[in-house]
Design a protein around this motif. Sequence first.
Motif, PDB file in Angstrom:
ATOM      1  N   PHE A 150       0.852  -1.179   0.000  1.00  0.00           N
ATOM      2  CA  PHE A 150       0.000   0.000   0.000  1.00  0.00           C
ATOM      3  C   PHE A 150       0.899   1.243   0.000  1.00  0.00           C
ATOM      4  N   PRO A 151       0.490   2.315  -0.689  1.00  0.00           N
ATOM      5  CA  PRO A 151       1.386   3.470  -0.847  1.00  0.00           C
ATOM      6  C   PRO A 151       1.556   4.317   0.401  1.00  0.00           C
ATOM      7  N   THR A 152       0.765   4.052   1.440  1.00  0.00           N
ATOM      8  CA  THR A 152       0.881   4.819   2.680  1.00  0.00           C
ATOM      9  C   THR A 152       0.856   3.873   3.868  1.00  0.00           C
ATOM     10  N   SER A 153       1.165   4.416   5.018  1.00  0.00           N
ATOM     11  CA  SER A 153       0.959   3.681   6.267  1.00  0.00           C
ATOM     12  C   SER A 153      -0.316   4.219   6.912  1.00  0.00           C
ATOM     13  N   THR A 154      -0.662   3.672   8.051  1.00  0.00           N
ATOM     14  CA  THR A 154      -1.839   4.117   8.781  1.00  0.00           C
ATOM     15  C   THR A 154      -1.499   4.116  10.285  1.00  0.00           C
ATOM     16  N   PRO A 155      -1.946   5.082  11.076  1.00  0.00           N
ATOM     17  CA  PRO A 155      -3.053   6.006  10.795  1.00  0.00           C
ATOM     18  C   PRO A 155      -2.642   7.386  10.297  1.00  0.00           C
ATOM     19  N   SER A 156      -1.346   7.679  10.172  1.00  0.00           N
ATOM     20  CA  SER A 156      -0.916   9.051   9.871  1.00  0.00           C
ATOM     21  C   SER A 156      -0.761   9.339   8.387  1.00  0.00           C
ATOM     22  N   ASN A 157      -1.031   8.332   7.531  1.00  0.00           N
ATOM     23  CA  ASN A 157      -0.994   8.525   6.090  1.00  0.00           C
ATOM     24  C   ASN A 157       0.363   9.027   5.618  1.00  0.00           C
ATOM     25  N   LEU A 158       1.427   8.451   6.173  1.00  0.00           N
ATOM     26  CA  LEU A 158       2.769   8.838   5.754  1.00  0.00           C
ATOM     27  C   LEU A 158       3.028   8.439   4.314  1.00  0.00           C
ATOM     28  N   GLN A 159       3.726   9.279   3.591  1.00  0.00           N
ATOM     29  CA  GLN A 159       4.159   8.925   2.248  1.00  0.00           C
ATOM     30  C   GLN A 159       5.459   8.128   2.346  1.00  0.00           C
ATOM     31  N   HIS A 160       5.989   7.709   1.232  1.00  0.00           N
ATOM     32  CA  HIS A 160       7.235   6.939   1.210  1.00  0.00           C
ATOM     33  C   HIS A 160       8.286   7.636   2.070  1.00  0.00           C
ATOM     34  N   PRO A 161       8.999   6.958   2.985  1.00  0.00           N
ATOM     35  CA  PRO A 161       9.082   5.501   3.104  1.00  0.00           C
ATOM     36  C   PRO A 161       8.036   4.879   4.025  1.00  0.00           C
ATOM     37  N   GLY A 162       6.871   5.518   4.160  1.00  0.00           N
ATOM     38  CA  GLY A 162       5.846   4.986   5.028  1.00  0.00           C
ATOM     39  C   GLY A 162       4.944   3.972   4.361  1.00  0.00           C
ATOM     40  N   GLN A 163       5.396   3.335   3.287  1.00  0.00           N
ATOM     41  CA  GLN A 163       4.590   2.296   2.663  1.00  0.00           C
ATOM     42  C   GLN A 163       4.337   1.156   3.640  1.00  0.00           C
ATOM     43  N   SER A 164       3.234   0.459   3.428  1.00  0.00           N
ATOM     44  CA  SER A 164       2.928  -0.707   4.245  1.00  0.00           C
ATOM     45  C   SER A 164       2.768  -1.927   3.351  1.00  0.00           C
ATOM     46  N   GLN A 165       3.017  -3.073   3.938  1.00  0.00           N
ATOM     47  CA  GLN A 165       2.931  -4.327   3.187  1.00  0.00           C
ATOM     48  C   GLN A 165       2.026  -5.306   3.921  1.00  0.00           C
ATOM     49  N   ALA A 166       1.510  -6.240   3.155  1.00  0.00           N
ATOM     50  CA  ALA A 166       0.654  -7.266   3.742  1.00  0.00           C
ATOM     51  C   ALA A 166       0.843  -8.583   3.019  1.00  0.00           C
ATOM     52  N   VAL A 167       0.685  -9.668   3.769  1.00  0.00           N
ATOM     53  CA  VAL A 167       0.663 -11.004   3.200  1.00  0.00           C
ATOM     54  C   VAL A 167      -0.673 -11.628   3.571  1.00  0.00           C
ATOM     55  N   ALA A 168      -1.434 -12.030   2.562  1.00  0.00           N
ATOM     56  CA  ALA A 168      -2.724 -12.686   2.769  1.00  0.00           C
ATOM     57  C   ALA A 168      -2.628 -14.107   2.234  1.00  0.00           C
ATOM     58  N   MET A 169      -2.953 -15.081   3.076  1.00  0.00           N
ATOM     59  CA  MET A 169      -2.761 -16.485   2.700  1.00  0.00           C
ATOM     60  C   MET A 169      -4.032 -17.285   2.914  1.00  0.00           C
ATOM     61  N   THR A 170      -4.196 -18.319   2.092  1.00  0.00           N
ATOM     62  CA  THR A 170      -5.298 -19.256   2.261  1.00  0.00           C
ATOM     63  C   THR A 170      -4.924 -20.585   1.624  1.00  0.00           C
ATOM     64  N   HIS A 171      -5.424 -21.675   2.205  1.00  0.00           N
ATOM     65  CA  HIS A 171      -5.032 -23.017   1.735  1.00  0.00           C
ATOM     66  C   HIS A 171      -6.131 -24.010   2.105  1.00  0.00           C
ATOM     67  N   LEU A 172      -6.358 -24.970   1.235  1.00  0.00           N
ATOM     68  CA  LEU A 172      -7.338 -26.019   1.524  1.00  0.00           C
ATOM     69  C   LEU A 172      -6.718 -27.256   2.165  1.00  0.00           C
ATOM     70  N   ARG A 173      -5.396 -27.408   2.092  1.00  0.00           N
ATOM     71  CA  ARG A 173      -4.759 -28.645   2.568  1.00  0.00           C
ATOM     72  C   ARG A 173      -4.067 -28.490   3.916  1.00  0.00           C
ATOM     73  N   VAL A 174      -3.708 -27.284   4.294  1.00  0.00           N
ATOM     74  CA  VAL A 174      -3.108 -27.055   5.610  1.00  0.00           C
ATOM     75  C   VAL A 174      -3.985 -26.074   6.369  1.00  0.00           C
ATOM     76  N   SER A 175      -3.887 -26.121   7.697  1.00  0.00           N
ATOM     77  CA  SER A 175      -4.789 -25.333   8.523  1.00  0.00           C
ATOM     78  C   SER A 175      -4.047 -24.249   9.297  1.00  0.00           C
ATOM     79  N   THR A 176      -4.696 -23.107   9.447  1.00  0.00           N
ATOM     80  CA  THR A 176      -4.163 -22.051  10.311  1.00  0.00           C
ATOM     81  C   THR A 176      -3.996 -22.559  11.736  1.00  0.00           C
TER      82      THR A 176
END
Length: 387
Positions: A246-272
């Motif tokens: 994402f191009p900003t962070s939260t909650p202060s809406n910082l610009q670069h280098p305040g980018q944020s990253q996320a990893v979203a995962m899902t699987h049918l064979r292994v369980s959280t």
Amino acid sequence: MVYPNTRGASDISHSVVAVASSSSKPRAEKFISDTGIPGSCVAYGSYEELVADSNVDVVYVATPHSHHFQNAMLALEAGKNVLCEKAFTVNAAQTKILCETAQKKSLFLMEAVWTRYFPLSVQVRELIQNGAIGEVLRVMADNSFGDDVEVQWGTKHRMVNMDLAGGCLLDRMSSPVLLVLPFAFVQAAGLIRSLAVGIYSLTWVFQTLYHTLPRAQRKPPSAISAHMTPYHLTGADEATTILLTFPTSTPSNLQHPGQSQAVAMTHLRVSTDPDEHNSSGPCVRIQGTKGEIQVYGAAFQPERYRLIPKKGEGEIKEVECPFPDSGRGMYWEADEVARCLRDCKLESDTMPLEESIVIMEVMDEVRRQGGLAYPEKIESTVYPTRL
């Protein structure tokens, strides 16, 4: 039946006035009987009959998401407000048409992302917005269910059926539950507690990195990288991992280098959570410059979180957020719809239509990168199309 007063909601009330099955009226009658819907609830053997009922204020669409666009359009064209299960549609183009139709007809429309309305989610978003963990720079979310896919799903089950837009990114598993509202049910296969799979990982990413900013400052991901593993018997995805920037962070809406990253995962064979006792740790980690929030339980229905400040900046807090009266939590979502209708709102501030479109666009890109396309009639934006 879970009444509003069991959760301190005294300003609204709900009733289910009609249920429809696409296959037969007796099936709708059985659903009414099995779920114990009180009062006078009418059973219909077709969706067309249901949307023609003048007593219906809102239609809850809980069919397989392959049919959401057609079913929701039927209700909107009949002048009914709509709550539509997730994933909202199969693609963003369908979602945009639903939104445009609802707005043109001045009808309420909302994607049924129940987790957004849980007190736990509300508290987590408020902690982020109040700066409790500083600038949030990374989120990791997993919603996976370890199953013997060949034995449990085979090739025809909706979880892996391409004709029903199956796969772990968009799909959800079903089990009986009752949502109460001034409502009618559109249901197909027994209805529906949505234990959605991949969509819940994205739900946590967006409600923490996107929704916590003021609406005018929210920006969609600037980069998306995804990997899919196809199910060898049908081609639907059995595993999907998404990296978003994402191009900003939260909650202060910082610009670069305040980018944020996320990893979203899902699987049918292994369980959280393999033993279902939270032994594997949190399903969601929200990391900021001043600490971390960890969410425990299943990502679709968590009941506990931990606030872990940076060393020397406070004590660890554990917060329990149980579901009252043995409920599963759909009532908070139902309460939101009722309040929006009471207040003449056409969308929910907690799950606005613009955000649903952005999330669908992300899933479109994930499917593009993974080479996952569904049959033409499922992807179609033509209404009506017979499925």
